[in-house]
Design an enzyme around this catalytic site. Structure first.
Site, PDB file in Angstrom:
ATOM      1  N   ARG A   1       0.816  -1.204   0.000  1.00 35.50           N
ATOM      2  CA  ARG A   1       0.000   0.000   0.000  1.00 35.50           C
ATOM      3  C   ARG A   1       0.853   1.259   0.000  1.00 35.50           C
ATOM      4  O   ARG A   1       0.480   2.269  -0.609  1.00 35.50           O
ATOM      5  CB  ARG A   1      -0.956  -0.033   1.199  1.00 35.50           C
TER       6      ARG A   1
ATOM      7  N   GLY B   1      -1.381 -12.127  -5.001  1.00 35.07           N
ATOM      8  CA  GLY B   1      -2.777 -11.784  -5.170  1.00 35.07           C
ATOM      9  C   GLY B   1      -3.081 -10.395  -4.643  1.00 35.07           C
ATOM     10  O   GLY B   1      -3.868  -9.645  -5.235  1.00 35.07           O
TER      11      GLY B   1
ATOM     12  N   ARG C   1      -5.858 -18.198  -9.824  1.00 34.45           N
ATOM     13  CA  ARG C   1      -6.684 -17.620  -8.763  1.00 34.45           C
ATOM     14  C   ARG C   1      -7.753 -16.685  -9.332  1.00 34.45           C
ATOM     15  O   ARG C   1      -7.547 -16.036 -10.346  1.00 34.45           O
ATOM     16  CB  ARG C   1      -5.787 -16.885  -7.755  1.00 34.45           C
TER      17      ARG C   1
ATOM     18  N   SER D   1     -13.037  -9.550   2.699  1.00 35.07           N
ATOM     19  CA  SER D   1     -11.833  -9.501   1.876  1.00 35.07           C
ATOM     20  C   SER D   1     -11.259  -8.093   1.885  1.00 35.07           C
ATOM     21  O   SER D   1     -11.848  -7.173   1.306  1.00 35.07           O
ATOM     22  CB  SER D   1     -12.124  -9.933   0.436  1.00 35.07           C
TER      23      SER D   1
ATOM     24  N   GLN E   1      -8.640  -7.283   0.304  1.00 33.82           N
ATOM     25  CA  GLN E   1      -8.179  -7.011  -1.049  1.00 33.82           C
ATOM     26  C   GLN E   1      -9.292  -6.380  -1.882  1.00 33.82           C
ATOM     27  O   GLN E   1      -9.072  -5.402  -2.601  1.00 33.82           O
ATOM     28  CB  GLN E   1      -7.684  -8.295  -1.711  1.00 33.82           C
TER      29      GLN E   1
ATOM     30  N   ASP F   1      -4.530 -15.444   6.926  1.00 31.70           N
ATOM     31  CA  ASP F   1      -3.287 -15.999   6.390  1.00 31.70           C
ATOM     32  C   ASP F   1      -2.550 -16.887   7.389  1.00 31.70           C
ATOM     33  O   ASP F   1      -1.611 -17.595   7.008  1.00 31.70           O
ATOM     34  CB  ASP F   1      -2.351 -14.866   5.943  1.00 31.70           C
TER      35      ASP F   1
ATOM     36  N   LYS G   1      -6.738 -19.046  -1.995  1.00 34.51           N
ATOM     37  CA  LYS G   1      -5.474 -18.338  -1.798  1.00 34.51           C
ATOM     38  C   LYS G   1      -4.459 -18.853  -2.822  1.00 34.51           C
ATOM     39  O   LYS G   1      -4.816 -19.370  -3.873  1.00 34.51           O
ATOM     40  CB  LYS G   1      -4.993 -18.531  -0.362  1.00 34.51           C
TER      41      LYS G   1
ATOM     42  N   ARG H   1      -5.667 -23.859   0.647  1.00 36.22           N
ATOM     43  CA  ARG H   1      -4.868 -24.056   1.858  1.00 36.22           C
ATOM     44  C   ARG H   1      -5.492 -25.056   2.822  1.00 36.22           C
ATOM     45  O   ARG H   1      -4.765 -25.721   3.581  1.00 36.22           O
ATOM     46  CB  ARG H   1      -4.615 -22.705   2.549  1.00 36.22           C
TER      47      ARG H   1
ATOM     48  N   ARG I   1       3.219 -19.919   2.439  1.00 35.44           N
ATOM     49  CA  ARG I   1       2.757 -20.188   3.801  1.00 35.44           C
ATOM     50  C   ARG I   1       2.590 -21.677   4.067  1.00 35.44           C
ATOM     51  O   ARG I   1       2.803 -22.133   5.194  1.00 35.44           O
ATOM     52  CB  ARG I   1       1.454 -19.435   4.076  1.00 35.44           C
TER      53      ARG I   1
END
Length: 469
Positions: free
Chosen positions: A53, A121, A149, A194, A196, A347, A374, A378, A423
């Site tokens: 950001r 992403g 994705r 979300s 995002q 996450d 993701k 996951r 991750r």
């Protein structure tokens, strides 16, 4: 400013302790052996969410934004390169300070080449939002994982501004975005939690006239709102019966900022969780951002009985920060993680599931459907790997349960697929630090996308994590 300095970051070598990882080349098999007595200070990288950001808003401001502590992982470097492709000047000083000379809101130029966002992403979705209301066209792609994705969750609300998107089936990359020449203000309710999606709409709203309103029924990380306010945008948040109503006044002139990026709580999760399950451990992780929309994992771990304390709590740049001390915690108990906490730790569920294997009883995680889309699925990736290492796991579309075996009772011994997901790779390596037999991952290379110094940092703490082959 000469061109050589302006392009310096493109040739920049990622800071590593030991040989750098690569998320885009030959697989790097890795193995974690049972360890003991992790100790020392874990200086984890800067917060990835804030780093993305800072680069994007710096590019949309007028003047020079100065950023220290930027995460220099591949994901963030790809965003830096993208900002330069849209016309901002992005440089890195020898001392690690980054400088972004912005082009102003609505000032993005049309890039000459395809924008490659690698594995990120967050990067691709936020950048799509930032350019969506500029009268330009850009094409986006990524690595094999990112190109699988879904992007419709972002391109659908961006279409409300007048933006057009053309991509592969099911809304996948590569994708071309045609920015709205005469954008309309938008009122949009985010259908699933979300940050995002929320952030992409807010960034698009910067160059739309009037007010852009985003409503989220469950709170997600609020770095975008905090940073927009810091850059001079007029933005308010009100809690109503509809949820959190975020109102942004369009077409501001953003003021450049000086930003000191806090350390990343998502990266801190790995040394912290490793210390909790590794006998005799006592580590300090300084300067961690404890934004309440990000700190759900640490709250959950403490509820499980973790010896995890906050020291030197303070405020830095509008973000709560503290030093975390994590000590070996052999008597962890399984709990049901509150559904409403999911957005603040989405996450971190993979590494939480690794810790849950060493707890007594069931750890229940619900409201986590986003984990299915993701960098990998996951839930499926962790469930498969945990079962291979002797842990019983139940799973559904938006929930999963790990049946913990308690300290000293995790068999280990399996090779787990990382699915090009950083991750997943790190979570299984943490699992192997306390299992009875070593745990392998087929490819640790993707770790470089978010935590390029993971390997060396863990070694310095005393973790026995090695490359194979």
């Amino acid at each position: 400013m000469d061109a050589r300095r302006c392009l310096r970051y493109q040739a920049f070598d990622l800071p590593t302790k030991g040989t750098p990882m690569s998320g885009h080349g030959t697989p790097i098999p890795m193995i974690a052996h049972r360890s003991s007595g992790l100790s020392g200070t874990a200086d984890v990288p800067g917060d990835k969410s804030i780093s993305h950001r800072a680069l994007i808003l710096g590019a949309m401001a007028v003047g020079e934004t100065v950023v220290s502590g930027l995460l220099e992982g591949q994901d963030v470097l790809d965003t830096a390169k993208a900002m330069q492709a849209f016309g901002a000047e992005v440089t890195r000083d020898e001392d690690g300070t980054w400088r972004i000379h912005g082009v102003g809101v609505g000032g993005f130029g049309e890039p000459d080449q395809v924008i490659d966002c690698g594995n990120s992403g967050t990067g691709v979705r936020l950048i799509m939002g930032a350019m969506a209301t500029c009268p330009i066209t850009a094409t986006f792609t990524g690595d094999a994982s990112l190109n699988k994705r879904p992007m419709a969750r972002v391109t659908d609300p961006l279409a409300l501004f007048g933006t057009q998107a053309v991509g592969r089936s099911a809304g996948r990359l590569p994708m071309t975005i045609v920015g709205a020449a005469e954008p309309l203000p938008v009122r949009y309710t985010v259908p699933v939690p979300s940050a995002q999606v929320k952030s992409a709409v807010l960034l698009a709203g910067l160059n739309a006239p009037g007010q852009t309103i985003v409503i989220e029924q469950e709170a997600t990380r609020d770095h975008t709102e905090r940073m927009l306010e810091g850059f001079g945008a007029t933005i308010t948040t009100e809690v109503t019966d509809e949820g959190r109503v975020i109102t942004l006044q369009g077409q501001p002139e953003l003021r450049p900022q000086t930003i000191d990026v806090p350390r990343d709580p998502s990266s801190a999760a790995f040394p912290v969780c490793a210390a909790l399950i590794t006998e005799g451990s006592d580590i300090l992780v300084p300067n961690i951002g404890l934004n309440p929309t990000r700190a759900g994992l640490f709250t959950t771990l403490r509820e499980m009985g973790a010896d995890l304390t906050y020291e030197n709590e303070r405020q830095e740049g509008g973000e709560p920060v503290a030093d975390l001390r994590a000590r070996f915690s052999p008597n962890l108990k399984g709990i049901e993680v509150p559904h409403e906490r999911a957005a603040s730790m989405i996450d971190e569920y993979p590494v939480l599931s690794a810790v849950a294997a060493y707890a007594e009883g069931q750890t229940v995680m619900r409201g986590v459907k986003e984990l299915r889309v993701k960098e990998s699925d996951r839930i499926e990736a962790m469930a498969t790997g945990l079962r291979a290492n002797g842990i019983e796991v139940e799973e559904g579309e938006d929930w999963w349960i790990v049946h913990g075996k308690g300290f000293g009772n995790v068999a280990g011994g399996a090779t787990c697929a990382s699915h090009l997901d950083h991750r997943i790779a790190m979570s299984f390596l943490v699992l192997g630090l306390a299992s009875n037999a070593p745990v392998r991952v087929d490819d640790g290379g993707p770790i470089a996308t978010s935590f390029p110094i993971f390997e060396g940092l863990m070694a310095d703490l005393g973790a026995d994590i090695r490359r194979e082959g």
